[in-house]
Every structure is written in C-alpha cells, then in structure tokens.
Write an enzyme that holds these catalytic residues in place. Structure first.
Site, short mmCIF file in Angstrom:
data_model
loop_
_atom_site.label_atom_id
_atom_site.label_comp_id
_atom_site.label_asym_id
_atom_site.label_seq_id
_atom_site.Cartn_x
_atom_site.Cartn_y
_atom_site.Cartn_z
N ASP A 84 0.85 -1.20 0.00
CA ASP A 84 0.00 0.00 0.00
C ASP A 84 0.89 1.25 0.00
O ASP A 84 1.80 1.37 0.82
CB ASP A 84 -0.87 -0.04 1.27
CG ASP A 84 -1.94 1.03 1.30
OD1 ASP A 84 -2.40 1.45 0.21
OD2 ASP A 84 -2.33 1.44 2.41
N HIS A 85 0.64 2.16 -0.92
CA HIS A 85 1.39 3.43 -1.01
C HIS A 85 2.91 3.26 -1.05
O HIS A 85 3.63 3.92 -0.28
CB HIS A 85 1.02 4.38 0.15
CG HIS A 85 -0.38 4.89 0.07
ND1 HIS A 85 -0.77 5.86 -0.82
CD2 HIS A 85 -1.50 4.54 0.75
CE1 HIS A 85 -2.06 6.08 -0.68
NE2 HIS A 85 -2.54 5.28 0.26
N GLU A 136 -1.66 6.11 -8.51
CA GLU A 136 -2.58 7.14 -7.96
C GLU A 136 -2.46 8.44 -8.74
O GLU A 136 -1.37 8.84 -9.14
CB GLU A 136 -2.24 7.38 -6.48
CG GLU A 136 -3.12 8.43 -5.82
CD GLU A 136 -2.87 8.54 -4.32
OE1 GLU A 136 -2.68 7.52 -3.65
OE2 GLU A 136 -2.90 9.69 -3.82
N GLY A 176 -8.08 8.12 7.23
CA GLY A 176 -8.34 8.43 8.64
C GLY A 176 -9.78 8.82 8.86
O GLY A 176 -10.65 8.57 8.02
N HIS A 203 -9.53 4.82 -1.90
CA HIS A 203 -8.79 4.88 -0.63
C HIS A 203 -9.64 5.59 0.42
O HIS A 203 -10.60 6.27 0.10
CB HIS A 203 -7.47 5.65 -0.84
CG HIS A 203 -6.41 4.81 -1.49
ND1 HIS A 203 -5.26 4.45 -0.85
CD2 HIS A 203 -6.37 4.23 -2.71
CE1 HIS A 203 -4.53 3.70 -1.65
NE2 HIS A 203 -5.18 3.56 -2.79
N GLY A 204 -9.24 5.42 1.68
CA GLY A 204 -9.96 6.11 2.75
C GLY A 204 -11.36 5.56 2.95
O GLY A 204 -12.33 6.32 3.07
N ASN A 225 -10.14 0.42 0.19
CA ASN A 225 -9.10 0.28 1.24
C ASN A 225 -9.65 0.65 2.60
O ASN A 225 -10.24 1.72 2.78
CB ASN A 225 -7.93 1.21 0.94
CG ASN A 225 -7.08 0.72 -0.21
OD1 ASN A 225 -7.46 -0.21 -0.92
ND2 ASN A 225 -5.95 1.36 -0.41
N ASN A 227 -8.53 0.78 6.72
CA ASN A 227 -7.52 0.66 7.75
C ASN A 227 -8.05 1.17 9.10
O ASN A 227 -8.23 0.41 10.05
CB ASN A 227 -6.26 1.44 7.34
CG ASN A 227 -5.14 1.30 8.34
OD1 ASN A 227 -5.09 0.33 9.09
ND2 ASN A 227 -4.23 2.26 8.37
P1 13P Z 1 -8.65 4.53 6.03
O1 13P Z 1 -7.62 4.45 7.10
O2 13P Z 1 -9.32 5.86 5.99
O3 13P Z 1 -9.63 3.41 6.09
O4 13P Z 1 -7.89 4.43 4.63
C1 13P Z 1 -7.13 3.29 4.33
C2 13P Z 1 -6.40 3.46 3.05
O5 13P Z 1 -6.86 4.09 2.13
C3 13P Z 1 -5.10 2.76 2.93
O6 13P Z 1 -4.47 3.07 1.73
#
Ligand code: 13P
Length: 280
Positions: A84-85, A136, A176, A203-204, A225, A227
């Site tokens: 990731d990234h 991206e 986040g 993402h996010g 995604n 997290n």
């Molecule tokens: P979040 O932490 O907002 O779920 O995003 C995760 C993410 O996009 C990892 O690349």
C-alpha cells in the site's frame, strides 16, 4: 491460495462488486482478517503500508506471515498480498522480490510526467514478475493534506503510457477519520471508469456511509481500502478489556480481546461490498 490481485479485481469488475483491502498491522490482524474472509468465502486482499512493513520487520516477514497462516490455518480462499502506497521503485522492487503479488506505486505528489515515468519503471519490472500495479492520480485527503481531485486526462495518459492495472483516482475521500460528511465525486469516478476500463480503487474507506460505498461500486470502484475502521474498533475493545481486567498482563489475552470486533467488521464489510461468497 496466493493469487495476483488482478485475478481478484477483474472478476469483481465483471461481476460488479468490490473487494475490501484490509491494512495489516501485525500477525494477529493478518490472522483475524484471513479467518473472517475465509468464513465469508470472500477473496482477500491483505495490504501492508511501508510503515507496517518496517514495524513487523520487513517485506519477507509480511509475505511469510500471510503464507504461513494460509498453510497452517487451511485458508482456502484466494489471497493477494499488496504493498500500500509504495513510495519508490526500490520499495516496490523489495516487495516483489519478497513475494508480494501486487504493488502500489504512489507517485501522485510528483508532476504528472514524473508520476508516469516512475510508475512505468515499476510496471515494467512488476509485469516481468507477474505482479500487478496500482497507481494514484490527484491527492487523497488526510490529516493536514488537502484533497486535489483526479484529472481525467492525466488518468488516461497514465494508463496509456505506464500500462497500470488499477488506478486510485482522488475522488474526495480522506485517509483516517472524517470531520464532517464525506464527499465522493461519483460522476468523475464513472467517467474515469468508462474511459479507462480498468478496476478503480477507493482509498480512505473508513467512515463512508454504506449507501455511498455501494454507489461507488456502481461507478467502477472494485477495491476499497480500509484501515482506520478496524484500528478504531479493535482499540475500543482492548481499552474496555483492560479497564475491566486490570490484573491481566498476558499480551495474547489483551490483543485477542479485539478479535471479535475485527472479525465482525470484516464479515459485515464483505457482505455489504458483495465479495462474500465470491471465493467459491
Ligand atoms: P482509512 O484508514 O481511511 O480506512 O484508509 C485506508 C487506506 O486508504 C489505505 O491506503
């Protein structure tokens, strides 16, 4: 079974569902996520950020954890291991050499020509090794990071010149927790999807209402995604457990107290996104 992420996402695109990519923080998270995806009969994407890779000890550790769990727990679903990234060619190369089946090169902070150049260097190396590549365009928001929406011409140029497999266009989401209501540019996602015809990545994924996640799938999103959502749910349970059991010091009991919350979230998300049952 370890597979390429391309295999998982092309099927998702054809059958119009999305697969959540869960960020892995440590061995237990990989175990909980794999078991929950196996119970859902959902293909799984386990993704590691460079920060998480440094934390657990390295690229080989990440791959060994996932492969060993699959073997010892008899996990039967398709599993992709994704970087990731990735911030550099060297990082993507290390991941590929260690056995990741997919990498993201995030050169989105560079001017478009430089983004294309670096992404192309990664795709050429990755494809030789049968590894797929996510790139991206634009800027996904975050703490102290302003959103800059993906430019459609840039997306087309990146695909035609760098031969990427998946694209994460910035559509308004943030990494986040959200402060306020999330906004997604669905029409932009739809247009990018129609013009590029490759799986798109959102993402996010934390904090986005279910109906918006479903609408994003209608607009071409195949990978979402996630997290922070699992981190928040896990830590809430662990805090509660420690408060209620202040004489416990066995780390296995402490870490495991968040297992149920992670598994429930993963099973619910797989069901919502439509990937549950697709690993049959
Ligand atoms: P979040 O932490 O907002 O779920 O995003 C995760 C993410 O996009 C990892 O690349």
């Amino acid at each position: 079974m370890i597979v390429s992420m391309k295999e998982i996402l092309i099927k998702a695109k054809t059958e119009k569902y999305a697969v959540a990519a869960y960020n892995v923080n440590n061995l237990e998270w990989a175990k909980f996520i794999l078991e929950a995806c196996n119970d859902s009969k959902s293909p799984a994407i386990l993704e590691f950020s460079e920060g998480a890779i440094n934390y657990i000890g390295g690229y080989n550790v990440a791959v060994s954890i996932v492969k060993s769990l699959i073997k010892d727990l008899n996990i039967s679903i398709p599993v992709a291991i994704h970087l990731d990234h990735g911030q550099s060619f060297e990082s993507c190369k290390k991941a590929i050499e260690a056995g990741f089946t997919s990498v993201m090169i995030d050169a989105s902070s560079l001017p478009i020509e430089e983004n294309i150049k670096l992404t192309k260097q990664v795709t050429e190396y990755a494809h030789k090794n049968k590894v797929s590549v996510e790139a991206e365009i634009g800027t996904i928001g975050g703490k102290d990071i302003n959103i800059s929406y993906a430019n459609i011409n840039d997306c087309q140029k990146l695909l035609s010149e760098a031969n990427i497999d998946f694209l994460a266009p910035a559509l308004g989401t943030v990494h986040g927790l959200y402060h306020g209501k999330p906004h997604i540019e669905f029409s932009r996602a739809k247009e990018i999807s129609e013009k590029l015809n490759i799986p798109l990545v959102l993402h996010g994924g934390t904090g986005i209402p279910d109906e918006m996640l479903l609408e994003s799938i209608n607009c071409g999103i195949c990978k979402i995604n996630i997290n922070t959502e699992l981190q928040v749910k896990w830590s809430k349970e662990v805090r509660k457990y420690l408060k209620d059991n202040n004489d416990v010091y066995d780390p296995r009991k402490i870490i495991k107290s968040g297992e149920k919350a992670i598994k429930e979230a993963v099973i619910q998300k797989n069901k919502l996104l439509g990937s549950a049952g697709k690993a049959l």
